[in-house]
Write a protein that holds these residues in place. Sequence first.
Motif, PDB file in Angstrom:
ATOM      1  N   ASP A  32       0.826  -1.217   0.000  1.00 13.43           N
ATOM      2  CA  ASP A  32       0.000   0.000   0.000  1.00 13.43           C
ATOM      3  C   ASP A  32       0.858   1.263   0.000  1.00 13.43           C
ATOM      4  O   ASP A  32       0.722   2.138   0.860  1.00 13.43           O
ATOM      5  CB  ASP A  32      -0.941  -0.005   1.211  1.00 13.43           C
ATOM      6  CG  ASP A  32      -2.005  -1.091   1.103  1.00 13.43           C
ATOM      7  OD1 ASP A  32      -2.271  -1.540  -0.022  1.00 13.43           O
ATOM      8  OD2 ASP A  32      -2.558  -1.489   2.139  1.00 13.43           O
ATOM      9  N   ASP A  51      -5.421   4.168   6.043  1.00 13.39           N
ATOM     10  CA  ASP A  51      -4.765   2.868   5.856  1.00 13.39           C
ATOM     11  C   ASP A  51      -5.694   1.805   5.288  1.00 13.39           C
ATOM     12  O   ASP A  51      -5.249   0.714   4.916  1.00 13.39           O
ATOM     13  CB  ASP A  51      -4.181   2.382   7.179  1.00 13.39           C
ATOM     14  CG  ASP A  51      -2.862   3.063   7.517  1.00 13.39           C
ATOM     15  OD1 ASP A  51      -2.352   3.817   6.658  1.00 13.39           O
ATOM     16  OD2 ASP A  51      -2.347   2.847   8.640  1.00 13.39           O
ATOM     17  N   ARG A  57       3.989   7.073   1.962  1.00  4.01           N
ATOM     18  CA  ARG A  57       3.429   6.249   3.041  1.00  4.01           C
ATOM     19  C   ARG A  57       3.385   4.794   2.575  1.00  4.01           C
ATOM     20  O   ARG A  57       2.989   4.503   1.444  1.00  4.01           O
ATOM     21  CB  ARG A  57       2.024   6.741   3.394  1.00  4.01           C
ATOM     22  CG  ARG A  57       1.425   6.073   4.627  1.00  4.01           C
ATOM     23  CD  ARG A  57       0.047   6.650   4.942  1.00  4.01           C
ATOM     24  NE  ARG A  57       0.122   7.984   5.503  1.00  4.01           N
ATOM     25  CZ  ARG A  57       0.375   8.269   6.779  1.00  4.01           C
ATOM     26  NH1 ARG A  57       0.598   7.271   7.633  1.00  4.01           N
ATOM     27  NH2 ARG A  57       0.404   9.514   7.201  1.00  4.01           N
ATOM     28  N   LYS A 104       3.145   0.373   4.147  1.00  5.60           N
ATOM     29  CA  LYS A 104       2.981  -0.584   5.235  1.00  5.60           C
ATOM     30  C   LYS A 104       4.095  -1.631   5.146  1.00  5.60           C
ATOM     31  O   LYS A 104       4.312  -2.214   4.075  1.00  5.60           O
ATOM     32  CB  LYS A 104       1.631  -1.293   5.134  1.00  5.60           C
ATOM     33  CG  LYS A 104       0.429  -0.411   5.373  1.00  5.60           C
ATOM     34  CD  LYS A 104      -0.857  -1.202   5.152  1.00  5.60           C
ATOM     35  CE  LYS A 104      -2.082  -0.324   5.264  1.00  5.60           C
ATOM     36  NZ  LYS A 104      -3.318  -1.068   4.923  1.00  5.60           N
ATOM     37  N   THR A 108      -0.102  -1.118  10.032  1.00  2.72           N
ATOM     38  CA  THR A 108      -0.053   0.324  10.290  1.00  2.72           C
ATOM     39  C   THR A 108       1.019   0.944   9.403  1.00  2.72           C
ATOM     40  O   THR A 108       2.169   0.492   9.384  1.00  2.72           O
ATOM     41  CB  THR A 108       0.260   0.610  11.760  1.00  2.72           C
ATOM     42  OG1 THR A 108      -0.737  -0.012  12.584  1.00  2.72           O
ATOM     43  CG2 THR A 108       0.279   2.116  12.028  1.00  2.72           C
ATOM     44  N   SER A 109       0.647   1.989   8.682  1.00  2.00           N
ATOM     45  CA  SER A 109       1.570   2.576   7.718  1.00  2.00           C
ATOM     46  C   SER A 109       2.633   3.447   8.383  1.00  2.00           C
ATOM     47  O   SER A 109       2.469   3.924   9.497  1.00  2.00           O
ATOM     48  CB  SER A 109       0.796   3.402   6.681  1.00  2.00           C
ATOM     49  OG  SER A 109       0.164   4.497   7.298  1.00  2.00           O
TER      50      SER A 109
END
Length: 603
Positions: free
Chosen positions: A413, A446, A500, A502, A508-509
Motif C-alpha cells: 500500500d 490505511d 506512506r 505498510k 499500520t503505515s
Amino acid sequence: MNTIKSDNSTTTSSIDLTLKNRFKLRRFSYLLTSTVIAFSLAACSSTESDNQVKQAKHRAEAEKIMMTAQRAEAQGKLHSRQRHESQLFAMADLSAATSPGYYPPQVPAPGNPAYTENYQHEEENQVFTTSNNPVSTFSIDVDTGSYSNARRMLNQGWLPPADAVRIEEFVNYFDYQYPVAEESSHPFVIDTQVSNSPWNQGRKLMRIGLKAHALNDKSEKQLEASNKNLVFLLDVSGSMNSANKLPLVKRALMMLTNQLTENDSVAIVVYAGASGVVLEPTKANQSVKIEQALNRLSAGGSTNGGEGIELAYKLAKQAFKENGVNRVILATDGDFNVGRVNHQQLIELVEKQKEQGIELTTLGFGQGNYNDHLMEQLADKGNGNYAYIDTLLEARKVLVEELDATLQSVARDVKIQVEFNPNTVAEYRLIGYENRRLNKDDFNNDKVDAGEIGAGHTVTAFYEIVLQDGAKFNDDLRYQQTHKNAAASLNNELAHVKLRYKPMDNDTSIIIDQVIEKQNVTDFDAQSMDFKFATSVVGFAQLLKNSKYTQNLDFEKVIELANNNKGKDDYGYRAEFVSLVRMAKTLQSETSRSVATQEQKQN
C-alpha cells in the motif's frame, strides 16, 4: 547453439559490429525458439512416428537456417538475413498448422473487425493551478505489461492504440540506479531531481524515484520469508492454441521453476470448458515431474476462468506457507467467455483472497482477443503485478532476472503525496498514473488499497511543473489569493514529497518525506544518463498517446535523447527501446502517407 563471430580483422570494428547487431541476433534467437515451439506443438499433437520424424527434420532445417542467418548478420549482409528470417517465420507457421485444431496466426490491427483487444480509456492528467489545487496524491505502480504489449504491436507493424499505452509502465520497465536504503530501517529512500524540460521551454520536469533493497539478507527470518508456495493457473482454452500462447506459457513457467528450491512448492491448475488439477502441490526441485505435467497440456474449448481461479486458491490454501510467499500466477490472454464472466465478481474474489495472504500475479499472452484491462485490474486488486510476455526474452526478464521483484514484496500500500508550494510553483501535472490517482484524504487512510513494491524494484514518477516566472499553461486569475505572507524560508521550496507504506508484517503505515528546494533545479544537460533516458521513455509514451502536452517533441528527438543516454545496458533493453522508437517513427510516416493518399483519392 554456437556463437557466430565476425570475420573482421580489426578488433575495434568487430566490437562495433557486435554491438550494432546484438539485438538483431537476439531477435533471431527468438525466431528460432518460436519455430521450435511450433514444431513441438505439432509433434505433441500426433503420435504417428512418420510425423515425428518429419518434425525432427524440420527442426534441424530451422536450426540450419538460423545459423546461416546469424552468419549473414555478422557479415553485414542485411538482405540475406531478412530472407532467412522470412524462411523461419514461414516454417513456424507451416509446422504449427500440422497440429489438429490449429488456429491460423492472426495479427488483426485496430480497425480490423477481428481485433477485439480490450483497453481501458483514461483521460490524460490535466494541468492544475497550484494556488487552487496544491496537493497531488497517487498509488505507485510497478507493472510493465503496457510496454511489452506495445512492443509486440510495434514489432508486428502497427502503432499501439493510445489506450494501450500507460506511461508509468513504460518508464518503470527499465531499471535505474537510485540510492538504496541499505543502512535505513525503511526498504527505500526518496530520490528527487528537477531539471529544465527538453521539449517545453520555460517548464521543468520533476522526477521522484524509489529503489527497493534487494534480498541479500541470509538470516533465518529472511530465508523463511523467501519460501514460495506457487500455484500456476493456466488458460488452456481454444483461444490459447497458437505458438505465442500456450507453448510460450510452458517454456516461461519452466524458466521460473528452475529458479526454485526444495523449500518451495508448485501446483498447476488449468481451466477451459471445465477446470482441473494437473499437479498437486509438489516440491519445486522435482523439475522432471513439473515439466511432464506442463508438457501434457493442450489447448481447446471455451474459457471458464472463474471456476479455475477458485480451484487455484483452494490449492494455495492447502500448501500455505506461514510467513512465506503464497501466490497464484495466472497465465492467459484474458478471454473469459463462459462461467463466472462477471469481472466484478472475479475482482471481489481476488480481493478477498488477498486479505487471507494469497496474492495474484497475472501474465498476459497473445493478441487479437487480448484483455489488457482485466489482466491489470486483477493484478492490482490481488496485491501482485502484471506483465505481458511477448517473447522468451521477456519471460526471462520477468521470471528469472527479476524473480524476487516479481514475487516477493517488501512494502504494501505504497502511496505518494506531493504538496506544491504556490509561492514558487504556478502549475503542475502528473505524467501518467491516470488509473492510480487517489483523493487527498486517501493518503492517511490505511484502509485505502495502493501498490506494492517488490525486492529490487525501481519506481519512477514524473511531474511537469511551471515555476511562477515560467511559461504557464493558464492565465493568472485577477482575483486569486497571493501567498506573500508565507514564511521567507518557504520561498526556497518547490514541493514537499511524502511517501506512506505498510511493512510486510504490519498493517499500520509508516511515512517518510523529503523537501525539494528551488536550488535543486539543474540544467537538463547536467542531469544523469538515467534521468535523461527516463525522460526519453516518458516522451515516447506521450507521443504514442498523442498527448497534447508535447508541443516541441517528436520521435527524432526521442531517438537522439535515448541513444545518447543508454548508459549501462547489460541486457540490451535500452538499445532495444531505441529500435522501437525508430519503428514507431517509420510507422507514423507510413500512416501519414496513407492518410494523405486516401484524402487525395476522396478529393
